[in-house]
Scaffold this motif. Structure first.
Motif, PDB file in Angstrom:
ATOM      1  N   LEU A   1       0.803  -1.218   0.000  1.00  0.00           N
ATOM      2  CA  LEU A   1       0.000   0.000   0.000  1.00  0.00           C
ATOM      3  C   LEU A   1       0.843   1.278   0.000  1.00  0.00           C
TER       4      LEU A   1
ATOM      5  N   PHE B   1     -14.037   6.037   8.312  1.00  0.00           N
ATOM      6  CA  PHE B   1     -12.875   6.761   7.777  1.00  0.00           C
ATOM      7  C   PHE B   1     -12.441   7.871   8.740  1.00  0.00           C
TER       8      PHE B   1
ATOM      9  N   LEU C   1     -10.549   6.262  11.494  1.00  0.00           N
ATOM     10  CA  LEU C   1      -9.227   5.833  11.014  1.00  0.00           C
ATOM     11  C   LEU C   1      -8.306   7.045  10.858  1.00  0.00           C
ATOM     12  N   ASN C   2      -8.849   8.148  10.338  1.00  0.00           N
ATOM     13  CA  ASN C   2      -8.046   9.376  10.189  1.00  0.00           C
ATOM     14  C   ASN C   2      -7.576   9.883  11.542  1.00  0.00           C
TER      15      ASN C   2
ATOM     16  N   PRO D   1      -4.531   5.620   7.997  1.00  0.00           N
ATOM     17  CA  PRO D   1      -4.290   5.799   6.549  1.00  0.00           C
ATOM     18  C   PRO D   1      -3.022   6.602   6.282  1.00  0.00           C
ATOM     19  N   GLN D   2      -2.750   7.589   7.148  1.00  0.00           N
ATOM     20  CA  GLN D   2      -1.549   8.402   6.983  1.00  0.00           C
ATOM     21  C   GLN D   2      -0.303   7.536   7.154  1.00  0.00           C
TER      22      GLN D   2
ATOM     23  N   LEU E   1      -1.525   6.709   2.648  1.00  0.00           N
ATOM     24  CA  LEU E   1      -2.723   6.956   1.839  1.00  0.00           C
ATOM     25  C   LEU E   1      -3.274   8.360   2.035  1.00  0.00           C
TER      26      LEU E   1
ATOM     27  N   GLU F   1      -5.161  11.458   4.286  1.00  0.00           N
ATOM     28  CA  GLU F   1      -6.457  11.412   4.992  1.00  0.00           C
ATOM     29  C   GLU F   1      -7.532  10.877   4.063  1.00  0.00           C
ATOM     30  N   LEU F   2      -8.347   9.974   4.560  1.00  0.00           N
ATOM     31  CA  LEU F   2      -9.430   9.423   3.735  1.00  0.00           C
ATOM     32  C   LEU F   2     -10.572  10.433   3.666  1.00  0.00           C
TER      33      LEU F   2
END
Lengths: 395, 41
Positions: A16, A300, A303-304, A309-310, A314, A316-317
């Motif tokens: 990823l 999301f 998760l942020n 994600p960071q 990826l 921020e979503l």
């Protein structure tokens, strides 16, 4: 199976960020004055990702134009293209008479990405995973053969699973297989059934498959709750699991590592069913009641907040999701997790049927050969015998 | 084997029961996506 799954997780973990690093720099749009370029159009036509941020926020300024009553006044600060961009990127101020969560979304920009992913990578890798697992199991069977009961059979039986436990297991198994088959028809049926049966024949099957999928799902959810309640105590981690894992369950020789009612491999199956099955149920409920139970924007956001994600590169979503996008994510997640669980369950079906002598009896009659139990669940047999002795002594 | 048949029977009962109950509660596609003046069947 455990090893394979770990490799998959590790591969995903490293792939990823690598994927994220391959993102291309923003193209030069000075020649078009900041509007989209021929390259943007060509990329979109080729189904490649286009960064639309330069257009999505360019929706005019409704209060910025000169008043229409002024001399040389305008009709407002937003042109027709501005309005269409607002519609396309779901930022236009829409009022409808239909009172429905998705009614104000007139154009859904991410719909094509979803369709292409659904018909491309999802299908390819999903079926690849399931068929690959089947091929590995055939190979395993050819190399290892059926795992036999090593010692001499005693002729004595031990009750391994009560009636209610077997009922819950078969309710889960039956509904899962039916949901898998009808899910595949919904996902891919039009690709291989329309050529064979024609549109009308497929229509009947698709409507039936949808009905079965929507309604049998309740049996699946009930069964998950039942097996969780019945077996969670037996599936908590135990120090014997470490030894069992280190010896690979004794699959390739090395004796039979001691195990309680469930060994580490079975615990992996149990928690996979509970966690993945629970996730499939959650996304399934979201699909079953369209637009009523969105869950991805909230997920999301969490998760942020945790920076996951960071960490994976990826960024921020996006948490500003159109109702349709929520449904599309739910559909993709539902299918992806189902494919993973299906691959795991296929291995479980193999070992519980052709892969191991005496294993099916546990869920068939509920009683297993004592020698089989001693070889595969020696600590559990000791527990059962000790309880029997105590019960015998006290009576 | 008895538990297998019982489970499959329960699956059918749950499926028909869910379909009937959700329909009665107004969760059918028709009830959810159309107004009172629209008839789909």
């Amino acid at each position: 199976m455990l090893r394979l799954f770990s490799v998959f997780l590790l591969a995903m973990f490293f792939a990823l960020p690598a994927y994220a690093q391959e993102a291309e720099p923003a193209p030069d749009r000075s020649a078009t004055g900041g509007a989209q370029t021929l390259e943007d159009i060509m990329r979109r036509q080729q189904g490649l990702e286009v960064d639309n941020s330069f257009r999505s926020s360019n929706t005019g300024n409704p209060t910025g134009g000169a008043s229409p009553t002024d001399q040389l006044g305008t009709l407002g600060g937003a042109s027709d293209p501005d309005l269409w961009r607002g519609l396309r990127f779901d930022s236009a101020d829409i009022t409808t008479q239909i009172q429905h969560p998705a009614a104000t979304v007139l154009i859904q920009d991410t719909g094509m990405w979803w369709l292409q992913f659904r018909e491309g990578p999802l299908t390819k890798y999903g079926f690849g995973l399931v068929l690959g697992t089947m091929a590995l199991l055939v190979l395993f069977y050819l190399i290892r053969g059926r795992i036999r009961i090593d010692g001499e059979k005693t002729g004595r039986k031990i009750l391994r699973f009560k009636s209610i436990e077997r009922f819950a297991h078969w309710l889960l198994a039956g509904s899962f297989i039916l949901l898998g088959l009808t899910g595949v028809i919904s996902l891919l049926g039009r690709n291989f059934l329309i050529p064979a049966l024609g549109p009308e024949g497929f229509s009947t099957i698709a409507i039936g498959a949808k009905w079965v999928h929507n309604n049998v799902s309740w049996a699946f959810m009930l069964a998950i709750v039942m097996i969780f309640v019945l077996w969670v105590v037996h599936n908590l981690p135990h120090r014997s699991d470490i030894n069992w894992l280190l010896k690979g369950g004794g699959i390739f020789g090395g004796g039979h590592p001691p195990a309680r009612k469930f060994n580490a491999g079975q615990k992996f199956i149990f928690w996979s069913v509970i966690i993945l099955g629970g996730s499939i149920s959650a996304s399934g409920l979201s699909l079953l009641f369209p637009f009523e139970l969105p869950m991805f924007a909230a997920t999301f956001e969490k998760l942020n907040q945790f920076g996951i994600p960071q960490l994976l590169g990826l960024g921020e979503l996006n948490t500003n999701l159109a109702p349709h996008t929520e449904m599309q994510y739910a559909q993709l997640w539902h299918a992806i997790v189902s494919f993973v669980l299906f691959a795991i369950v296929i291995a479980h079906i193999y070992i519980g049927s052709v892969g191991m002598e005496g294993a099916y009896d546990a869920m068939g009659s509920g009683e297993v050969e004592e020698q089989w139990a001693r070889e595969h669940h020696s600590l559990w047999v000791e527990e059962v015998k000790s309880k029997e002795a105590k019960a015998g002594g006290s009576s | 084997m008895r538990e297998i048949f019982l489970a499959f029977a329960a699956m059918a009962v749950i499926a028909f029961g869910a379909s009937y109950t959700l329909g009665e509660m107004g969760f059918s596609s028709q009830d959810q996506t159309t107004g009172g003046s629209v008839r789909l069947d």
